[in-house]
Design a protein around this motif. Structure first.
Motif, PDB file in Angstrom:
ATOM      1  N   UNK A   5     -82.055  35.316  48.482  1.00 35.92           N
ATOM      2  CA  UNK A   5     -81.766  36.176  47.339  1.00 35.92           C
ATOM      3  C   UNK A   5     -80.464  36.910  47.622  1.00 35.92           C
ATOM      4  N   UNK A   6     -79.374  36.402  47.088  1.00 36.28           N
ATOM      5  CA  UNK A   6     -78.049  36.952  47.386  1.00 36.28           C
ATOM      6  C   UNK A   6     -77.762  38.251  46.641  1.00 36.28           C
ATOM      7  N   UNK A   7     -78.653  38.655  45.747  1.00 31.12           N
ATOM      8  CA  UNK A   7     -78.443  39.885  44.986  1.00 31.12           C
ATOM      9  C   UNK A   7     -79.028  41.117  45.682  1.00 31.12           C
ATOM     10  N   UNK A   8     -79.621  40.965  46.834  1.00 29.49           N
ATOM     11  CA  UNK A   8     -80.212  42.106  47.541  1.00 29.49           C
ATOM     12  C   UNK A   8     -79.144  43.111  47.926  1.00 29.49           C
ATOM     13  N   UNK A   9     -79.487  44.365  47.829  1.00 24.57           N
ATOM     14  CA  UNK A   9     -78.580  45.424  48.276  1.00 24.57           C
ATOM     15  C   UNK A   9     -78.869  45.785  49.729  1.00 24.57           C
ATOM     16  N   UNK A  10     -77.934  46.519  50.343  1.00 25.60           N
ATOM     17  CA  UNK A  10     -78.125  46.952  51.734  1.00 25.60           C
ATOM     18  C   UNK A  10     -79.390  47.794  51.870  1.00 25.60           C
ATOM     19  N   UNK A  11     -79.648  48.625  50.883  1.00 20.07           N
ATOM     20  CA  UNK A  11     -80.815  49.501  50.946  1.00 20.07           C
ATOM     21  C   UNK A  11     -82.108  48.684  50.898  1.00 20.07           C
ATOM     22  N   UNK A  12     -82.155  47.660  50.058  1.00 25.30           N
ATOM     23  CA  UNK A  12     -83.361  46.838  49.960  1.00 25.30           C
ATOM     24  C   UNK A  12     -83.608  46.051  51.243  1.00 25.30           C
ATOM     25  N   UNK A  13     -82.533  45.491  51.846  1.00 23.09           N
ATOM     26  CA  UNK A  13     -82.688  44.753  53.095  1.00 23.09           C
ATOM     27  C   UNK A  13     -83.148  45.675  54.212  1.00 23.09           C
ATOM     28  N   UNK A  14     -82.539  46.859  54.283  1.00 24.71           N
ATOM     29  CA  UNK A  14     -82.921  47.805  55.318  1.00 24.71           C
ATOM     30  C   UNK A  14     -84.371  48.258  55.158  1.00 24.71           C
ATOM     31  N   UNK A  15     -84.812  48.434  53.916  1.00 22.54           N
ATOM     32  CA  UNK A  15     -86.189  48.865  53.686  1.00 22.54           C
ATOM     33  C   UNK A  15     -87.191  47.768  54.066  1.00 22.54           C
ATOM     34  N   UNK A  16     -86.868  46.497  53.711  1.00 24.55           N
ATOM     35  CA  UNK A  16     -87.792  45.403  54.009  1.00 24.55           C
ATOM     36  C   UNK A  16     -87.888  45.121  55.504  1.00 24.55           C
ATOM     37  N   UNK A  17     -86.790  45.264  56.229  1.00 24.06           N
ATOM     38  CA  UNK A  17     -86.777  44.953  57.660  1.00 24.06           C
ATOM     39  C   UNK A  17     -87.027  46.175  58.539  1.00 24.06           C
ATOM     40  N   UNK A  18     -87.138  47.349  57.901  1.00 25.57           N
ATOM     41  CA  UNK A  18     -87.351  48.603  58.657  1.00 25.57           C
ATOM     42  C   UNK A  18     -86.236  48.817  59.676  1.00 25.57           C
ATOM     43  N   UNK A  19     -85.007  48.585  59.213  1.00 23.24           N
ATOM     44  CA  UNK A  19     -83.816  48.775  60.054  1.00 23.24           C
ATOM     45  C   UNK A  19     -82.901  49.742  59.325  1.00 23.24           C
ATOM     46  N   UNK A  20     -82.077  50.444  60.078  1.00 25.54           N
ATOM     47  CA  UNK A  20     -81.208  51.435  59.469  1.00 25.54           C
ATOM     48  C   UNK A  20     -80.185  50.779  58.546  1.00 25.54           C
ATOM     49  N   UNK A  21     -79.738  51.565  57.597  1.00 25.40           N
ATOM     50  CA  UNK A  21     -78.758  51.086  56.627  1.00 25.40           C
ATOM     51  C   UNK A  21     -77.462  50.666  57.314  1.00 25.40           C
ATOM     52  N   UNK A  22     -76.996  51.420  58.281  1.00 28.27           N
ATOM     53  CA  UNK A  22     -75.735  51.125  58.958  1.00 28.27           C
ATOM     54  C   UNK A  22     -75.836  49.855  59.805  1.00 28.27           C
ATOM     55  N   UNK A  23     -77.015  49.618  60.399  1.00 26.79           N
ATOM     56  CA  UNK A  23     -77.188  48.399  61.207  1.00 26.79           C
ATOM     57  C   UNK A  23     -77.107  47.146  60.333  1.00 26.79           C
ATOM     58  N   UNK A  24     -77.747  47.196  59.173  1.00 26.04           N
ATOM     59  CA  UNK A  24     -77.671  46.058  58.257  1.00 26.04           C
ATOM     60  C   UNK A  24     -76.236  45.836  57.799  1.00 26.04           C
ATOM     61  N   UNK A  25     -75.542  46.914  57.520  1.00 28.40           N
ATOM     62  CA  UNK A  25     -74.150  46.791  57.076  1.00 28.40           C
ATOM     63  C   UNK A  25     -73.283  46.191  58.181  1.00 28.40           C
ATOM     64  N   UNK A  26     -73.517  46.591  59.415  1.00 23.12           N
ATOM     65  CA  UNK A  26     -72.741  46.060  60.538  1.00 23.12           C
ATOM     66  C   UNK A  26     -73.013  44.562  60.741  1.00 23.12           C
ATOM     67  N   UNK A  27     -74.269  44.160  60.594  1.00 28.44           N
ATOM     68  CA  UNK A  27     -74.620  42.737  60.780  1.00 28.44           C
ATOM     69  C   UNK A  27     -73.967  41.876  59.699  1.00 28.44           C
ATOM     70  N   UNK A  28     -74.099  42.304  58.435  1.00 23.34           N
ATOM     71  CA  UNK A  28     -73.591  41.486  57.336  1.00 23.34           C
ATOM     72  C   UNK A  28     -72.070  41.457  57.296  1.00 23.34           C
ATOM     73  N   UNK A  29     -71.431  42.615  57.489  1.00 22.58           N
ATOM     74  CA  UNK A  29     -69.980  42.688  57.325  1.00 22.58           C
ATOM     75  C   UNK A  29     -69.233  42.190  58.562  1.00 22.58           C
TER      76      UNK A  29
END
Length: 730
Positions: A5-29
């Motif tokens: 699902x390419x429409x997921x936002x950083x907040x939704x991914x972080x909430x589903x994986x129980x990981x911080x918002x900044x960590x998800x942003x660092x992984x993706x970017x």
């Protein structure tokens, strides 16, 4: 997770994986290098008809302005548009996660409502008058015809509409132009109505009213309108089918044979002496080439010495190859074994196992002097295709499909076909008659340059059909080949086309491809002489034809149950079985055996094709009820010389008695001599296995043979020399 699902936002991914918002942003970017890209709305371009219409209207307007400068002040323009109810995604909703090398999304998604409203607008420099067409209808022509009503409404709505405009109604010229424009509007908007039946009924009613109101437009113009050949418009009316007058009298068997002809006579008309001489010459040349190689041979190598083959021996070899296709043996050597479990008298009675393997090793055809990947079989393949064409002229219906020959060796143009039983192998494109006679074959050899103005598939079809164009044939193809440009090219060559169609082909009508049908529903559209139809049975079936008017007919299945089907589907099912029937019959008794040399498998496959084509001609000429296996056995008996009345138990005894008869030399005395070594043999003494010791199960080699015996058997000086001659009465 992001790829699903390419429409997921950083907040939704972080909430589903129980990981911080900044960590998800660092992984993706930073680690994956992905970023969110929003889709852009790309406007659609005008089609050919719309461009020409706008150009013509603009030219007429310029001429009017030049002749009357005050004309521009008296113009009120009218147009219609569809007003949809839909919700378009925002940039935030349309944004997707993408890698740097991936393209941007093409356009944002929008949810469009099923209902739409047609809006009529008249304006000069501002909107003068507007009116919505009632819901559930998109027929503008009913409103366009009420000229007086619309003009009266415009006069009430705008003070600028003076008596000059009322006078300018000049119905003679206005109604002619109106009828022409209404006809164009009808053709362009025929598929945009909510109900197909309502749209067709409205169009027919409007056409009738036009013909009554306008005396200058006759009924014949509406029934058979003249259209340009490059017209890209899709119509809902039918046109006459071109009749190319196929000459049925010229179709049939072209060979000079009688009705009581034998199977071997028909087979030798196709696989004639010219084909045999090419095989014999190429096999002998290659055998001598192997013997003259500089590298040393092993003591018992079959390459050390090669005896040239002749017509009689090659006929026996091909007969044994056809026979082994009907038997199950684990290896070739088992065919010539004297073991009680594997013993088969037909093979050792014709030739030894070593000689069979030696001919098989050197078996080849003339090679073309070029860089063509198919140079090892090109000349031979062209010769056989010419024999096939000269033996039989097909009826009107032809079928084109692909076939696959199993081959898992190393070959750069071998292919994978998921729907075939073999999966991997050498692909053939075959043109057959509707009953299965193979007319033309092309071997897939990888990517090749396309002809000018044609795609790869179009070039392939035109090459296979080259000898059958401009004769009125009807070609049936599946969705791998069919397309609108190809049907137009074949139609220009006096060849009709019918077959299934892929939904992603370019130029298809969107009102057909995107329309959802109920089971049994059938819709179609026409462009020039080509019809595209869609019918739903268990699933949607898209079809293209130039030979039939799409319609539903009653047909019976294999269980004699009647069912309504489109006429193009019924005829496609009846005439598309040619290639499949040929493959089915040849698969029962297939000559090709496992080998690392691909060209040998192709040659043996062509031998199977020649046998099948000759069987087809034999059945059609004689009307015999002979089965395919019986026909093959008759050819094998003729090639090998095995009498059908001979008992298998006496076959080998007859062979031995024949050898013994040849060995008798009218009482001539027999003396031993040294075995002469073959050419390029580096040692002075040459050894062979003793014939007498071999009969007793003893492995012993000797350098002596009999000087006077014709076969010069290798024999130990004592006691085998005397024992062997005594037992054989020589």
């Amino acid at each position: 997770m992001v790829l699903e699902n390419r429409h997921l936002s950083l907040r939704e991914v972080a909430h589903d994986l129980s990981v911080s918002h900044e960590s998800i942003r660092n992984i993706l970017h930073h680690q994956l290098g992905m970023r969110r890209l929003a889709a852009r709305l790309v406007p659609r371009e005008l089609n050919f008809l719309q461009k020409n219409l706008r150009k013509k209207v603009a030219e007429e307007m310029l001429e009017q302005v030049n002749s009357d400068p005050s004309f521009i002040q008296r113009i009120i323009t009218g147009d219609e548009t569809c007003v949809y109810e839909f919700d378009m995604q925002t940039s935030q909703q349309a944004a997707e996660w993408r890698y740097p090398h991936e393209p941007k999304p093409k356009k944002p998604r929008q949810s469009q409502s099923k209902a739409k409203v047609m809006l009529l607008v008249f304006f000069d420099y501002r909107v003068v008058y507007s009116e919505f067409v009632p819901n559930g209808s998109s027929n503008v022509m009913g409103f366009m015809k009420e000229i007086d009503t619309i003009l009266s409404k415009l006069e009430e709505a705008d003070e600028h509409v003076s008596d000059e405009m009322a006078v300018s109604k000049k119905m003679d010229s206005w109604e002619k132009d109106q009828a022409r424009l209404l006809k164009i509007v009808e053709e362009m908007n025929s598929g945009s109505s909510n109900s197909e039946s309502e749209s067709d009924a409205d169009s027919a009613e409007n056409n009738n009213s036009d013909s009554e109101d306008d005396e200058s437009t006759t009924d014949e113009e509406y029934e058979a309108p003249e259209e340009p050949e490059n017209d890209e418009t899709w119509h809902t009316n039918t046109t006459s089918i071109r009749n190319f007058s196929f000459d049925a009298d010229a179709a049939g068997i072209l060979l000079d044979i009688e009705e009581n002809v034998s199977p071997i006579q028909v087979f030798e008309k196709i696989w004639d002496d010219q084909v045999m001489e090419m095989i014999i010459k190429s096999t002998n040349d290659y055998g001598i080439k192997l013997c003259n190689q500089a590298r040393p041979h092993t003591r018992h190598s079959r390459k050390a010495n090669f005896k040239n083959t002749d017509m009689i021996e090659m006929r026996k070899f091909l007969g044994l190859c056809l026979l082994q296709s009907q038997l199950k043996f684990s290896s070739i050597r088992k065919l010539f074994s004297i073991d009680a479990l594997h013993y088969h008298p037909a093979f050792p009675s014709q030739m030894s196992g070593r000689r069979f393997e030696q001919i098989l090793r050197c078996f080849c055809v003339e090679e073309e002097n070029s860089n063509d990947p198919l140079r090892k079989i090109k000349i031979f393949l062209d010769l056989l295709i010419q024999k096939f064409a000269n033996a039989y002229a097909p009826n009107e219906a032809l079928s084109l499909d692909e076939s696959l020959l199993l081959f898992r060796g190393r070959l750069y143009f071998h292919t994978y076909m998921k729907g075939k039983k073999a999966k991997y192998g050498i692909k053939f494109y075959e043109l057959c008659s509707a009953q299965g006679y193979v007319l033309n074959i092309e071997v897939y050899k990888g990517h090749r340059e396309n002809d000018e103005n044609m795609t790869t598939i179009e070039s392939l079809v035109m090459r296979l059909m080259q000898s059958y164009l401009n004769k009125g044939h009807h070609l049936f193809m599946d969705n791998y080949y069919n397309s609108l440009p190809l049907s137009n090219k074949l139609l220009s060559k006096k060849t009709h086309v019918t077959g299934t169609l892929r939904v992603n082909r370019k130029g298809l009508p969107q009102e057909i491809t995107r329309r959802k049908l109920r089971k049994g529903e059938h819709v179609w559209r026409r462009q020039n002489q080509t019809y595209v139809s869609k019918w739903k049975d268990k699933r949607d079936v898209l079809c293209l034809t130039t030979a039939y008017h799409p319609s539903m007919i009653n047909t019976a299945n294999r269980r004699q149950q009647e069912k309504r089907k489109p006429i193009e589907i019924v005829n496609y099912n009846q005439n598309m079985l040619g290639v499949d029937r040929a493959d089915q019959m040849m698969s029962y008794y297939s000559c090709p055996r496992k080998t690392i040399r691909w060209y040998k498998k192709v040659i043996f496959h062509l031998l199977d094709v020649a046998v099948w084509n000759s069987f087809y001609i034999f059945k059609e000429k004689t009307g015999s009820q002979m089965k395919y296996i019986e026909y093959r056995e008759a050819i094998i008996r003729s090639l090998t010389g095995i009498d059908n009345k001979r008992d298998g138990r006496t076959l080998v005894q007859f062979k031995r008695a024949q050898i013994q008869t040849n060995e008798i030399n009218n009482g001539t005395q027999h003396f031993p001599e040294k075995i002469s070594p073959p050419e390029n043999y580096q040692r002075k003494t040459y050894f062979q296995r003793c014939k007498q010791c071999y009969k007793q199960g003893i492995r012993r080699e000797t350098s002596y043979c009999c000087k006077n015996c014709m076969s010069k058997p290798a024999l130990c000086p004592a006691p085998c020399f005397e024992t062997w001659h005594t037992e054989n009465n020589v």
